[in-house]
Design a protein around this motif. Structure first.
Motif, PDB file in Angstrom:
ATOM      1  N   MET A  90       0.851  -1.181   0.000  1.00  0.00           N
ATOM      2  CA  MET A  90       0.000   0.000   0.000  1.00  0.00           C
ATOM      3  C   MET A  90       0.889   1.234   0.000  1.00  0.00           C
ATOM      4  N   ASP A  91       0.862   1.969  -1.096  1.00  0.00           N
ATOM      5  CA  ASP A  91       1.606   3.220  -1.168  1.00  0.00           C
ATOM      6  C   ASP A  91       0.712   4.343  -0.658  1.00  0.00           C
ATOM      7  N   LEU A  92       1.280   5.171   0.176  1.00  0.00           N
ATOM      8  CA  LEU A  92       0.516   6.232   0.813  1.00  0.00           C
ATOM      9  C   LEU A  92       0.923   7.600   0.299  1.00  0.00           C
ATOM     10  N   SER A  93      -0.008   8.539   0.343  1.00  0.00           N
ATOM     11  CA  SER A  93       0.329   9.943   0.129  1.00  0.00           C
ATOM     12  C   SER A  93       0.305  10.586   1.515  1.00  0.00           C
ATOM     13  N   ILE A  94       1.423  11.185   1.885  1.00  0.00           N
ATOM     14  CA  ILE A  94       1.663  11.590   3.263  1.00  0.00           C
ATOM     15  C   ILE A  94       1.935  13.088   3.370  1.00  0.00           C
ATOM     16  N   LEU A  95       1.384  13.685   4.411  1.00  0.00           N
ATOM     17  CA  LEU A  95       1.745  15.039   4.806  1.00  0.00           C
ATOM     18  C   LEU A  95       2.554  14.921   6.088  1.00  0.00           C
ATOM     19  N   ILE A  96       3.700  15.571   6.119  1.00  0.00           N
ATOM     20  CA  ILE A  96       4.543  15.595   7.319  1.00  0.00           C
ATOM     21  C   ILE A  96       4.369  16.945   7.996  1.00  0.00           C
ATOM     22  N   GLU A 116       4.485   8.526  -1.273  1.00  0.00           N
ATOM     23  CA  GLU A 116       4.555   9.877  -1.825  1.00  0.00           C
ATOM     24  C   GLU A 116       4.386  10.884  -0.698  1.00  0.00           C
ATOM     25  N   VAL A 117       5.356  11.751  -0.548  1.00  0.00           N
ATOM     26  CA  VAL A 117       5.234  12.837   0.423  1.00  0.00           C
ATOM     27  C   VAL A 117       4.659  14.036  -0.325  1.00  0.00           C
ATOM     28  N   LEU A 118       3.413  14.358  -0.006  1.00  0.00           N
ATOM     29  CA  LEU A 118       2.733  15.464  -0.677  1.00  0.00           C
ATOM     30  C   LEU A 118       3.282  16.807  -0.259  1.00  0.00           C
ATOM     31  N   GLY A 119       3.773  16.869   0.979  1.00  0.00           N
ATOM     32  CA  GLY A 119       4.303  18.120   1.484  1.00  0.00           C
ATOM     33  C   GLY A 119       4.791  17.962   2.906  1.00  0.00           C
TER      34      GLY A 119
END
Length: 127
Positions: free
Chosen positions: A1-7, A28-31
């Motif tokens: 499971m690939d995630l789109s992540i906000l840090i 994927e780090v969205l931001g």
């Protein structure tokens, strides 16, 4: 499971480490932002699968306050990051229903293990 992540992390070194390590793990780090206000602005126009959220954010919104807003208004799962493991803080944090809590310091091996746990928890929420 690939995630789109906000840090959401106000320590630039930890923020950079997380961005690189999570990308290396295939996510994927969205931001990456460092304040509560920037977080709320970001999620108004972007929808991450998950938010990595520092409990001890500086600024007017603590990580715990921000988590409650994210839970109530956006229903985006979040994982707390904390270098502060005192009992009252952790109890307050748990009341916001985080997906998981990761204790700092974090290295690549620990993050990889934590991500396996996190993705399994997310899968069980989706099913």
């Amino acid at each position: 499971m690939d995630l789109s992540i906000l840090i959401v992390e106000d320590n630039f070194i930890i923020q950079m480490f997380l961005e690189e390590a999570l990308t290396t793990l295939g996510h994927e780090v969205l931001g990456a932002v460092d304040t509560g206000a920037d977080t709320l602005s970001f999620i108004e126009t972007n929808t991450p699968n998950i938010i990595f959220l520092d409990i001890g954010l500086s600024g007017s919104l603590s990580g715990i306050d921000l988590a409650q807003t994210i839970k109530d208004k956006y229903q985006i799962p979040f994982v707390f990051l904390t270098g502060n493991s005192d009992r009252p803080t952790l109890e307050r944090a748990r009341k916001t229903d985080p997906l998981h809590i990761i204790s700092k310091p974090i290295d690549e091996d620990k993050l990889k293990e934590e991500m396996l746990f996190i993705t399994e928890k997310l899968r069980s929420r989706i099913v």
